[in-house]
Enzyme design. Structure first.
Site, PDB file in Angstrom:
ATOM      1  N   PRO A  89     -25.899 -18.901 -62.752  1.00  0.00           N
ATOM      2  CA  PRO A  89     -27.304 -18.996 -62.336  1.00  0.00           C
ATOM      3  C   PRO A  89     -27.900 -20.386 -62.523  1.00  0.00           C
ATOM      4  CG  PRO A  89     -26.948 -17.043 -63.697  1.00  0.00           C
ATOM      5  CD  PRO A  89     -25.717 -17.889 -63.805  1.00  0.00           C
ATOM      6  N   GLU A 116     -22.266 -13.112 -71.573  1.00  0.00           N
ATOM      7  CA  GLU A 116     -23.507 -13.876 -71.672  1.00  0.00           C
ATOM      8  C   GLU A 116     -23.414 -15.258 -71.028  1.00  0.00           C
ATOM      9  OE1 GLU A 116     -27.474 -14.391 -72.509  1.00  0.00           O
ATOM     10  OE2 GLU A 116     -26.244 -12.581 -72.650  1.00  0.00           O
ATOM     11  N   ARG A 154     -14.888 -19.163 -43.145  1.00  0.00           N
ATOM     12  CA  ARG A 154     -15.273 -18.986 -41.736  1.00  0.00           C
ATOM     13  C   ARG A 154     -15.466 -20.326 -41.027  1.00  0.00           C
ATOM     14  NH1 ARG A 154     -20.504 -19.154 -40.311  1.00  0.00           N
ATOM     15  NH2 ARG A 154     -20.328 -17.392 -38.856  1.00  0.00           N
ATOM     16  N   ASP A 169     -24.793 -21.626 -36.152  1.00  0.00           N
ATOM     17  CA  ASP A 169     -25.316 -20.746 -37.194  1.00  0.00           C
ATOM     18  C   ASP A 169     -26.672 -21.217 -37.691  1.00  0.00           C
ATOM     19  OD1 ASP A 169     -23.121 -19.087 -37.234  1.00  0.00           O
ATOM     20  OD2 ASP A 169     -22.105 -20.199 -38.818  1.00  0.00           O
TER      21      ASP A 169
END
Length: 243
Positions: A89, A116, A154, A169
């Protein structure tokens, strides 16, 4: 491209990598992958890969030794140092531009953590990139790695079949993608815009660009900040702002 995936749960990836485009990409030789369960490298007599954090606190932290040794094993058999990606994160927010950058590499390693967090020395000594797929916390790095791998693979040559697909895209041009329509031209009273049926490719391209910019303005105006606009694009924006 070769991808090594360090994970305690390799079976989680099979649904993504053994189906659809990802499966075909491997069959075509666009990329290969290998799971590395870093528990196999632990020197702990109880086969543990985590421990309590120094200084106290909730949760357990991944120990450095198993991950250091598994990465070293990968490097020992590699032709050149791989790019090592840590999913967390705290990492750099993931973007299409980052996917394009990673797609240029020959060898990627993904470290999928649990518990953690990671011993900080893993970040400091092993990792070249820290990536976050969003401002939220998951139970582990596996789902994040799947997202990044899919978005990178991709982009590899030949994977999508149509070489124009990836450049069109959303985000590749810095804008969201324009609306798409297919047959029938009239579905329950909802009709395809006339311009798309006109055969006038110049008009179609202009309509698509207009719609792409408009959708970005309405949904992700932050993407337009600092963007250099043509006179026509600026006139469109002024029109929408004043409407």
């Amino acid at each position: 491209m070769h991808i090594d995936i360090l994970t305690l749960f390799p079976e989680m990836f099979d649904g993504v990598l053994q189906n659809s485009i990802m499966k075909r990409a491997q069959e075509q030789g666009a990329f290969s992958h290998q799971y590395v369960n870093f528990r196999d490298y632990t020197e702990n007599k109880h086969n543990k890969v985590d421990d309590y954090p120094y200084g106290g606190g909730a949760g357990l932290v991944l120990s450095p030794q198993p991950i250091f040794d598994s990465i070293q094993s990968i490097k020992d058999s590699a032709e050149k140092p791989p790019r090592v990606v840590l999913l967390c994160p705290q990492g750099e927010p993931y973007s299409q531009q980052k996917a394009e950058e990673l797609s240029e590499e020959d060898h990627l390693v993904f470290i999928c953590g649990h518990y953690e967090g990671y011993d900080e020395r893993i970040r400091q000594e092993l990792v070249t990139d820290e990536i976050s797929i969003g401002d939220y916390v998951l139970t582990g790095g596996e789902l994040g790695a799947m997202v990044v791998i899919d978005s990178v693979v991709r982009l590899l040559p030949g994977v999508l079949g149509n070489e124009q697909s990836a450049p069109m895209d959303s985000f590749s041009s810095g804008l969201l993608e324009h609306p798409h329509y297919t047959r029938p031209a009239d579905f329950r009273g909802h009709k395809v815009p006339d311009v798309l049926l006109s055969g006038n490719h110049a008009k179609i391209d202009e309509w698509r660009h207009y719609q792409s910019l408009k959708r970005t303005f309405e949904r992700r105006p932050d993407l337009l900040e600092g963007r250099e606009l043509s006179a026509k694009e600026q006139s469109w924006l002024d029109e929408w702002k004043n409407s």
